[in-house]
Design a protein around this motif. Structure first.
Motif, PDB file in Angstrom:
ATOM      1  N   LEU A 529       0.834  -1.203   0.000  1.00 45.17           N
ATOM      2  CA  LEU A 529       0.000   0.000   0.000  1.00 45.17           C
ATOM      3  C   LEU A 529       0.869   1.254   0.000  1.00 45.17           C
ATOM      4  N   HIS A 530       1.972   1.214   0.759  1.00 45.58           N
ATOM      5  CA  HIS A 530       2.903   2.353   0.741  1.00 45.58           C
ATOM      6  C   HIS A 530       3.481   2.542  -0.661  1.00 45.58           C
ATOM      7  N   ASP A 531       3.883   1.443  -1.307  1.00 39.24           N
ATOM      8  CA  ASP A 531       4.479   1.536  -2.640  1.00 39.24           C
ATOM      9  C   ASP A 531       3.487   2.055  -3.675  1.00 39.24           C
ATOM     10  N   HIS A 532       2.203   1.723  -3.496  1.00 41.38           N
ATOM     11  CA  HIS A 532       1.178   2.170  -4.447  1.00 41.38           C
ATOM     12  C   HIS A 532       0.655   3.572  -4.135  1.00 41.38           C
ATOM     13  N   GLY A 533       1.191   4.202  -3.097  1.00 41.53           N
ATOM     14  CA  GLY A 533       0.845   5.587  -2.817  1.00 41.53           C
ATOM     15  C   GLY A 533      -0.505   5.803  -2.174  1.00 41.53           C
ATOM     16  N   VAL A 534      -1.025   4.785  -1.469  1.00 47.15           N
ATOM     17  CA  VAL A 534      -2.291   4.954  -0.754  1.00 47.15           C
ATOM     18  C   VAL A 534      -1.997   5.672   0.561  1.00 47.15           C
ATOM     19  N   ASP A 535      -2.622   6.813   0.796  1.00 47.17           N
ATOM     20  CA  ASP A 535      -2.318   7.636   1.970  1.00 47.17           C
ATOM     21  C   ASP A 535      -3.076   7.102   3.184  1.00 47.17           C
ATOM     22  N   CYS A 536      -2.533   6.035   3.761  1.00 50.60           N
ATOM     23  CA  CYS A 536      -3.185   5.375   4.898  1.00 50.60           C
ATOM     24  C   CYS A 536      -2.104   4.817   5.815  1.00 50.60           C
ATOM     25  N   TRP A 537      -2.530   4.316   6.961  1.00 55.49           N
ATOM     26  CA  TRP A 537      -1.646   3.548   7.832  1.00 55.49           C
ATOM     27  C   TRP A 537      -2.288   2.191   8.074  1.00 55.49           C
ATOM     28  N   VAL A 538      -1.461   1.187   8.378  1.00 57.17           N
ATOM     29  CA  VAL A 538      -1.950  -0.190   8.510  1.00 57.17           C
ATOM     30  C   VAL A 538      -1.578  -0.740   9.883  1.00 57.17           C
ATOM     31  N   MET A 539      -2.581  -1.251  10.583  1.00 56.24           N
ATOM     32  CA  MET A 539      -2.337  -2.010  11.811  1.00 56.24           C
ATOM     33  C   MET A 539      -2.148  -3.475  11.410  1.00 56.24           C
ATOM     34  N   ASN A 540      -0.919  -3.963  11.530  1.00 59.73           N
ATOM     35  CA  ASN A 540      -0.594  -5.347  11.170  1.00 59.73           C
ATOM     36  C   ASN A 540      -0.813  -6.247  12.375  1.00 59.73           C
ATOM     37  N   VAL A 541      -1.759  -7.164  12.262  1.00 63.32           N
ATOM     38  CA  VAL A 541      -2.095  -8.057  13.371  1.00 63.32           C
ATOM     39  C   VAL A 541      -1.490  -9.438  13.111  1.00 63.32           C
ATOM     40  N   VAL A 542      -0.709  -9.921  14.055  1.00 58.29           N
ATOM     41  CA  VAL A 542      -0.137 -11.262  13.987  1.00 58.29           C
ATOM     42  C   VAL A 542      -0.840 -12.120  15.030  1.00 58.29           C
ATOM     43  N   SER A 543      -1.525 -13.143  14.569  1.00 54.47           N
ATOM     44  CA  SER A 543      -2.303 -13.990  15.471  1.00 54.47           C
ATOM     45  C   SER A 543      -1.399 -14.905  16.291  1.00 54.47           C
ATOM     46  N   ILE A 544      -1.829 -15.198  17.505  1.00 52.60           N
ATOM     47  CA  ILE A 544      -1.053 -16.112  18.353  1.00 52.60           C
ATOM     48  C   ILE A 544      -1.049 -17.528  17.786  1.00 52.60           C
ATOM     49  N   SER A 545      -1.955 -17.826  16.855  1.00 52.53           N
ATOM     50  CA  SER A 545      -1.988 -19.158  16.242  1.00 52.53           C
ATOM     51  C   SER A 545      -1.000 -19.273  15.086  1.00 52.53           C
ATOM     52  N   ASP A 546      -0.367 -18.163  14.695  1.00 52.31           N
ATOM     53  CA  ASP A 546       0.634 -18.146  13.633  1.00 52.31           C
ATOM     54  C   ASP A 546       2.029 -17.991  14.229  1.00 52.31           C
ATOM     55  N   THR A 547       3.031 -18.147  13.385  1.00 56.33           N
ATOM     56  CA  THR A 547       4.402 -17.840  13.780  1.00 56.33           C
ATOM     57  C   THR A 547       4.507 -16.355  14.115  1.00 56.33           C
ATOM     58  N   ASN A 548       5.210 -16.024  15.191  1.00 58.85           N
ATOM     59  CA  ASN A 548       5.321 -14.632  15.614  1.00 58.85           C
ATOM     60  C   ASN A 548       6.326 -13.890  14.735  1.00 58.85           C
ATOM     61  N   THR A 549       5.818 -13.248  13.692  1.00 58.53           N
ATOM     62  CA  THR A 549       6.650 -12.487  12.755  1.00 58.53           C
ATOM     63  C   THR A 549       6.630 -10.992  13.062  1.00 58.53           C
ATOM     64  N   LEU A 550       6.038 -10.591  14.188  1.00 60.87           N
ATOM     65  CA  LEU A 550       5.879  -9.170  14.484  1.00 60.87           C
ATOM     66  C   LEU A 550       7.213  -8.416  14.591  1.00 60.87           C
ATOM     67  N   PRO A 551       8.291  -9.014  15.133  1.00 62.06           N
ATOM     68  CA  PRO A 551       9.563  -8.285  15.136  1.00 62.06           C
ATOM     69  C   PRO A 551      10.019  -7.869  13.742  1.00 62.06           C
ATOM     70  N   VAL A 552       9.783  -8.716  12.747  1.00 63.34           N
ATOM     71  CA  VAL A 552      10.167  -8.387  11.372  1.00 63.34           C
ATOM     72  C   VAL A 552       9.363  -7.197  10.866  1.00 63.34           C
ATOM     73  N   ILE A 553       8.075  -7.155  11.200  1.00 68.32           N
ATOM     74  CA  ILE A 553       7.210  -6.059  10.764  1.00 68.32           C
ATOM     75  C   ILE A 553       7.725  -4.729  11.310  1.00 68.32           C
ATOM     76  N   TYR A 554       8.108  -4.697  12.587  1.00 67.34           N
ATOM     77  CA  TYR A 554       8.642  -3.465  13.157  1.00 67.34           C
ATOM     78  C   TYR A 554      10.004  -3.109  12.570  1.00 67.34           C
ATOM     79  N   ASP A 555      10.832  -4.110  12.285  1.00 70.58           N
ATOM     80  CA  ASP A 555      12.127  -3.821  11.668  1.00 70.58           C
ATOM     81  C   ASP A 555      11.964  -3.226  10.273  1.00 70.58           C
TER      82      ASP A 555
END
Length: 656
Positions: A529-555
């Protein structure tokens, strides 16, 4: 002599037997023509949709397929070629490889991963009170909730539980206490009377409709501090705060002059504003390419986060109390507290230790409060306690000016290991996982920094958005050699998908500001969305049932949160303009009710908001029935692999 009858004579043509033969030959010719046409030509898609989905709805596609199939000859059965023997001593590799077995970046991304159709044979029952698939097709219209639930946040408004809590200054009553099973939200949260479509960004930063957040307590309490005021049918936001009544921009300029290395928008990309008020600090940092997650409890000023979200500023309800906040270690480049009413030194600094856990190595803590500048004895004692605590945490006080003090966290563990053994607080155990946060109590210890420097050595913005971070190697997943390829594959996949969303569904013409990716993986959707120029922000939710990839998202320079979709999300009703859910229901239906998740989506979705669900065919129609029962307008689309693919796209609109 007998004359031969002509085939073209009127007698021959009018002969009944001859007429039947001609009719049969004509029918067979037409059948052959349509069959050849069907098997020799591909379905035509528009250029924008060729990679993602077809604009033909599912019911139309089914009808066309059935009519064509009825005219088609049976397919020729071809025996499969023999399977060649597997060469010996071949090293098996997990990843994206070409036909020669070598890693490649020239790959084609399918429309869904294998988990979308995992155990499809066992998905005949959906856990909606034990109802079968047949009953799901007969869902009645959901009722509208009582008016008292208009601002309802289920896990934070559980009066039954909160009323039983013993009196404490630790803030437990502001933490999550979710309704027990059987008492979940089962109705549609109502809108305020005269609710209007929200004012578009960036104008919403400065004004919002009064009717959308009809609460005047903050105006009465904070009007003199330049937070917020009311002007007829609107609330206006002058941009001030308790410690920066002359405006956030002047305040940010002062911070930049005090510590030029902070370098907003380059070195500092992701910030946390604690006790944010109406989030003017974060709102004005957006102009400097900094994404700030603004957090505050639902306390006596309970609508401050609601105002922040109505303005279009990233925010969620959260509190420093007895449990870890739902963000990973080394998430934020800067943490800010301006008169946030938190006693950082209580319980030997357990709350500041939580800030230390979330603060990136080399990151900054900005504190604007009375102990920094007042000279009263009691206040000065608080400053001395803060100096002592930050010293034991190995933080360096790098600037103090006026009412602002700024500390920097160390880059590594050298200072911690050099302390005397009896210095408190101690280092956390080596086996403590600082990214494990779901209902994890606060710990009175210093989070160790990785010896390999992971998390500390991220690149500057915007390079970090697409550069695979070092912490990708620490994510617990099956792949080892191909992690970077999987990361790039997800980015490529979502860039193609969102190209269609933005152009075909005209996202840039919609009033889109607050977006949530309900199953974010590595944050590829937000990056696209950032690359396509959509003027928004995204709350990325990582479920506890998935692999915890949240550190990568913040990096990557994005924001997000750990969550369990079997429970409600910590935000006000009418919060998000777009909800994106890819493979979410196939994953979660084994754990909790689809209807419960859908009602939660309806609660947090703004009127005139949109939902995009990509999932397996086995669940997509169940979801559509629930969506219709909630009053949403729905459409089902085929994906780029055609009508017989295992997954489809469901789009929904919640009309005002």
């Amino acid at each position: 002599m007998r004359t031969t009858r002509s085939y073209f004579s009127s007698d021959y043509i009018t002969n009944p037997n001859t007429f039947i033969k001609i009719l049969v030959i004509s029918f067979l010719s037409l059948s052959f023509f349509f069959a050849v046409k069907h098997f020799s030509s591909d379905t035509t898609y528009s250029p924008e949709l060729s990679r993602t989905f077809s604009l033909t709805t599912d019911s139309t596609t089914s009808a066309v397929n059935s009519s064509v199939t009825s005219l088609s000859p049976p397919p020729t059965v071809v025996s499969p070629p023999p399977v060649p023997p597997k060469p010996e001593n071949v090293v098996e590799r997990t990843g994206i490889v070409d036909e020669n077995g070598a890693m490649t970046e020239n790959f084609v991304i399918g429309d869904y991963d294998a988990s979308l159709i995992e155990n499809a044979a066992n998905e005949s029952l959906v856990e909606r009170g034990g109802e079968s698939d047949d009953n799901l097709g007969k869902i009645g219209r959901f009722r509208v909730c009582d008016e008292s639930l208009r601002e309802y946040i289920p896990c934070l408004d559980n009066v039954e539980v909160v009323s039983r809590l013993s009196l404490s200054e630790k803030g437990e009553k502001y933490e999550r206490h979710c309704p027990v099973k059987g008492k979940e939200l089962d109705c549609l949260v109502p809108n305020p009377k005269s609710y209007k479509d929200h004012i578009p960004w960036p104008r919403s930063r400065d004004e919002v409709w009064y009717d959308n957040v009809p609460h005047t307590r903050l105006v009465e309490d904070k009007g003199g501090q330049n937070w917020i005021s009311r002007n007829k049918d609107k609330f206006t936001f002058p941009g001030g705060g308790t410690q920066f009544i002359h405006g956030a921009n002047q305040y940010l300029d002062q911070i930049s002059k005090m510590v030029p290395d902070i370098d907003f928008g380059q070195r500092v990309r992701v910030a946390l504003d604690v006790g944010c008020g109406v989030a003017s600090f974060g709102a004005f940092l957006l102009d400097r390419n900094v994404t700030t997650l603004s957090v505050a409890p639902k306390d006596v000023h309970e609508n401050q986060i609601q105002f922040a979200l109505e303005r279009g500023v990233p925010a969620m309800v959260a509190v420093f109390a007895t449990h870890r906040l739902l963000y990973p270690s080394q998430a934020f480049d800067l943490v800010h507290c301006s008169r946030c009413r938190i006693n950082w030194t209580r319980d030997d600094g357990i709350l500041l230790l939580e800030v230390n856990r979330m603060l990136r190595a080399g990151g900054y803590f900005v504190w604007a409060a009375q102990p920094v500048y007042k000279h009263e004895n009691k206040v000065q004692e608080q400053w001395k306690e803060m100096e002592n605590l930050t010293g034991r945490l190995c933080w360096e006080l790098i600037a103090k000016e006026g009412y602002i003090a700024i500390w920097r966290k160390p880059q590594n563990n050298t200072c911690y290991l050099a302390r005397n053994l009896d210095v408190q607080p101690p280092l956390c155990d080596a086996n403590d996982d600082p990214d494990n946060v779901w209902y994890v109590p606060l710990k009175a210890c210093i989070t160790r920094l990785p010896e390999n420097g992971y998390g500390a050595n991220v690149t500057t913005w915007p390079t970090r958005l697409h550069y695979p971070p070092d912490r990708l190697q620490s994510i617990k997943m099956d792949a080892f050699l191909s992690r970077n390829d999987i990361y790039k594959a997800e980015s490529k996949y979502w860039k193609d998908i969102t190209f269609s969303y933005v152009n075909v569904f005209r996202w840039k013409t919609l009033n889109v500001r607050n977006v949530m990716d309900m199953r974010a993986r590595y944050g590829g959707f937000a990056a696209a969305l950032h690359d396509h120029g959509v003027d928004c922000w995204v709350m990325n939710v990582v479920s506890i049932s998935d692999t915890n990839t949240l550190p990568v998202i913040y990096d990557r320079g994005l924001i997000g949160v750990v969550h369990d979709w079997c429970e409600p999300f910590d935000t006000y009703p009418r919060t998000y303009d777009i909800l994106n859910a890819a493979g979410l229901f196939s994953k979660e239906q084994k754990r909790c009710s689809i209807s419960t998740i859908m009602l939660e989506m309806n609660r947090i979705l703004r009127p005139n908001g949109h939902v995009y669900i990509r999932d397996a065919n086995s669940v997509i129609y169940k979801i559509e029935e629930i969506a219709k029962a909630m009053g949403w307008i729905t459409h089902v689309f085929d994906n780029g692999e055609g009508p017989n693919a295992g997954a489809k796209l469901l789009t929904c609109e919640k009309r005002l």
